[in-house]
Scaffold this active site. Structure first.
Site, PDB file in Angstrom:
ATOM      1  N   LYS A   9       0.673  -1.113   0.020  1.00  0.00           N
ATOM      2  CA  LYS A   9       0.102   0.107   0.014  1.00  0.00           C
ATOM      3  C   LYS A   9       0.841   1.412  -0.092  1.00  0.00           C
ATOM      4  CE  LYS A   9      -3.728  -2.197   2.861  1.00  0.00           C
ATOM      5  NZ  LYS A   9      -4.578  -2.207   4.139  1.00  0.00           N
ATOM      6  N   TYR A  49     -12.521  -2.388  -2.597  1.00  0.00           N
ATOM      7  CA  TYR A  49     -13.183  -2.402  -1.207  1.00  0.00           C
ATOM      8  C   TYR A  49     -14.545  -2.443  -0.616  1.00  0.00           C
ATOM      9  CZ  TYR A  49      -8.229  -2.108   0.904  1.00  0.00           C
ATOM     10  OH  TYR A  49      -7.049  -2.464   1.375  1.00  0.00           O
ATOM     11  N   ASN A 112      -1.565  -0.009   7.716  1.00  0.00           N
ATOM     12  CA  ASN A 112      -0.833  -1.515   7.787  1.00  0.00           C
ATOM     13  C   ASN A 112      -0.177  -2.255   6.573  1.00  0.00           C
ATOM     14  OD1 ASN A 112      -3.089  -1.826   6.562  1.00  0.00           O
ATOM     15  ND2 ASN A 112      -4.288  -3.185   7.854  1.00  0.00           N
ATOM     16  N   HIS A 115      -1.896  -5.286   1.712  1.00  0.00           N
ATOM     17  CA  HIS A 115      -3.118  -6.113   1.513  1.00  0.00           C
ATOM     18  C   HIS A 115      -2.971  -7.472   0.931  1.00  0.00           C
ATOM     19  CE1 HIS A 115      -7.271  -7.248   0.204  1.00  0.00           C
ATOM     20  NE2 HIS A 115      -6.572  -7.793  -0.930  1.00  0.00           N
ATOM     21  N   GLU A 126      -9.774 -11.161  -6.923  1.00  0.00           N
ATOM     22  CA  GLU A 126      -9.107  -9.751  -6.828  1.00  0.00           C
ATOM     23  C   GLU A 126      -8.019  -9.929  -7.884  1.00  0.00           C
ATOM     24  OE1 GLU A 126      -9.670  -9.066  -2.094  1.00  0.00           O
ATOM     25  OE2 GLU A 126      -7.693  -9.731  -2.724  1.00  0.00           O
TER      26      GLU A 126
END
Ligand code: DAT
Ligand code: MG
Length: 150
Positions: A9, A49, A112, A115, A126
């Protein structure tokens, strides 16, 4: 062969951790099947998302993932989904196992680093959302038989 989507990310990219994430997955024995460095559109972020739409953190999540480039990758191997989730650690970094990426490099749930697909079915969905079929590389490694039992 099971496949999973991995994103480094924006925070991971900004902090120079693409190599760290990639290195840990390679070292684990997983095989890279595709990779691209992209600026995520709002449309892609919202589709990716969609399951979180309506939750209090949704707007911040979309803002975060579209705020700067991400490194998107597909990794494959036996139990690739579970193996990669384990290498990433729990969603909340303060609950991630010591030695996992989120434990070792993060503090906040909204920063964080990575993903990773959470189920085999979502992995397939995905991968298809983020990559065209022609972007996936079908290849064998010389080391495969020393890492993959079958
Ligand atoms: P994961 O990324 O481990 O699959 P998830 O799919 O439940 O976790 O949520 C997607 C992302 O949304 C997660 O990486 C960080 C953010 N997020 C999840 N739950 C949150 C919460 N309670 N507060 C803030 N951000 C949250
Ligand atoms: Mg998730």
């Amino acid at each position: 062969m099971e496949r999973t989507l991995v994103l480094v990310k924006p925070d991971g990219v900004q902090r120079g951790l693409i190599g760290e994430v990639t290195s840990r997955l390679e070292r684990r024995g997983l095989r890279l099947a595709a990779a691209k460095f992209i600026q995520v559109s709002n449309e892609l972020a919202e589709t990716h998302y969609a399951i979180h739409k309506g939750k209090p953190f949704y707007a911040g999540l979309i803002q975060y993932i579209t705020s700067a480039p991400v490194m998107a990758m597909v990794w494959e191997g036996p139990s690739a989904v579970a193996a990669v989730r384990q290498t990433m650690g729990a969603t909340r970094p303060t609950e991630a196992a010591p030695g996992s990426l989120r434990h070792d490099f993060a503090l906040e749930i909204g920063r964080n680093l990575t993903h990773a697909s959470d189920t085999v079915e979502n992995g397939e969905k995905e991968v298809a959302l983020w990559f065209q079929p022609g972007e996936l590389v079908d290849w064998k490694r010389e080391t495969d038989r020393w890492i993959f039992e079958k």
